[in-house]
Design a protein around this motif. Structure first.
Motif, PDB file in Angstrom:
ATOM      1  N   SER A 106       2.207   1.686  -3.339  1.00 26.79           N
ATOM      2  CA  SER A 106       1.054   2.323  -4.256  1.00 26.79           C
ATOM      3  C   SER A 106       0.844   3.952  -4.326  1.00 26.79           C
ATOM      4  O   SER A 106       0.884   4.404  -5.053  1.00 26.79           O
ATOM      5  N   LEU A 107       0.915   4.158  -2.635  1.00 25.39           N
ATOM      6  CA  LEU A 107       0.929   5.707  -2.544  1.00 25.39           C
ATOM      7  C   LEU A 107       1.800   6.422  -2.960  1.00 25.39           C
ATOM      8  O   LEU A 107       1.880   7.318  -3.599  1.00 25.39           O
ATOM      9  N   GLU A 108       3.021   6.045  -2.585  1.00 21.30           N
ATOM     10  CA  GLU A 108       4.245   6.556  -3.284  1.00 21.30           C
ATOM     11  C   GLU A 108       4.144   6.589  -4.687  1.00 21.30           C
ATOM     12  O   GLU A 108       4.589   7.792  -5.313  1.00 21.30           O
ATOM     13  N   GLY A 109       3.798   5.658  -5.681  1.00 28.46           N
ATOM     14  CA  GLY A 109       3.665   5.757  -7.072  1.00 28.46           C
ATOM     15  C   GLY A 109       2.561   6.778  -7.308  1.00 28.46           C
ATOM     16  O   GLY A 109       2.882   7.785  -8.475  1.00 28.46           O
ATOM     17  N   LYS A 110       1.613   7.130  -6.489  1.00 23.75           N
ATOM     18  CA  LYS A 110       0.380   7.964  -7.090  1.00 23.75           C
ATOM     19  C   LYS A 110       1.192   9.610  -6.472  1.00 23.75           C
ATOM     20  O   LYS A 110       0.870  10.323  -7.266  1.00 23.75           O
ATOM     21  N   LEU A 111       1.843   9.573  -5.442  1.00 22.52           N
ATOM     22  CA  LEU A 111       2.404  10.898  -5.090  1.00 22.52           C
ATOM     23  C   LEU A 111       3.254  11.460  -6.130  1.00 22.52           C
ATOM     24  O   LEU A 111       3.282  12.444  -6.313  1.00 22.52           O
ATOM     25  N   ARG A 136       1.047  -1.124   0.018  1.00 22.65           N
ATOM     26  CA  ARG A 136       0.003   0.273   0.011  1.00 22.65           C
ATOM     27  C   ARG A 136       0.729   1.239   0.134  1.00 22.65           C
ATOM     28  O   ARG A 136       0.615   2.233  -0.629  1.00 22.65           O
ATOM     29  N   ARG A 187       4.690  15.125 -10.713  1.00 19.97           N
ATOM     30  CA  ARG A 187       5.007  15.186 -12.153  1.00 19.97           C
ATOM     31  C   ARG A 187       3.713  16.280 -12.564  1.00 19.97           C
ATOM     32  O   ARG A 187       4.257  17.211 -13.519  1.00 19.97           O
ATOM     33  N   GLY A 241       3.165  10.679  -9.265  1.00 23.40           N
ATOM     34  CA  GLY A 241       2.626  11.274 -10.380  1.00 23.40           C
ATOM     35  C   GLY A 241       1.994  12.549 -10.294  1.00 23.40           C
ATOM     36  O   GLY A 241       1.883  13.359 -10.794  1.00 23.40           O
ATOM     37  N   LEU A 242       1.570  12.676  -8.864  1.00 20.00           N
ATOM     38  CA  LEU A 242       1.056  14.177  -8.541  1.00 20.00           C
ATOM     39  C   LEU A 242       2.285  15.311  -8.773  1.00 20.00           C
ATOM     40  O   LEU A 242       1.928  16.182  -9.208  1.00 20.00           O
TER      41      LEU A 242
END
Length: 76
Positions: free
Chosen positions: A63-68, A60, A73, A70-71
């Motif tokens: 996953s949150l690190e990946g979303k962060l 989890r 960028r 993306g934000l």
């Protein structure tokens, strides 16, 4: 299914709020959090379930690190 007796206890409201927050953050039910806490207190923790919980939380976080990222960028 084996018999599983019900145990109840009154706790301070702040504890109940913390249990809810932990359950929400972990994606688990409040009853599971309470059972785990009692198991730890009694020295009855299952090392495999602890490892599974850690692995789940690591997934989890990743996953949150990946979303962060993306934000981040999008903000540039």
């Amino acid at each position: 299914m084996s018999y599983s007796p019900m145990v109840g206890a009154r706790v301070p409201e702040v504890w109940q709020l913390e249990i809810k927050a932990i359950a929400l953050a972990a994606g688990r039910k409040e009853a599971e959090i309470v059972r785990d806490a009692i198991a730890q207190y009694l020295g009855q923790t299952d090392p495999n379930s602890v490892k599974g919980a850690i692995a789940s939380l690591e997934d989890r976080v990743a996953s949150l690190e990946g979303k962060l990222a993306g934000l981040g960028r999008l903000a540039l």
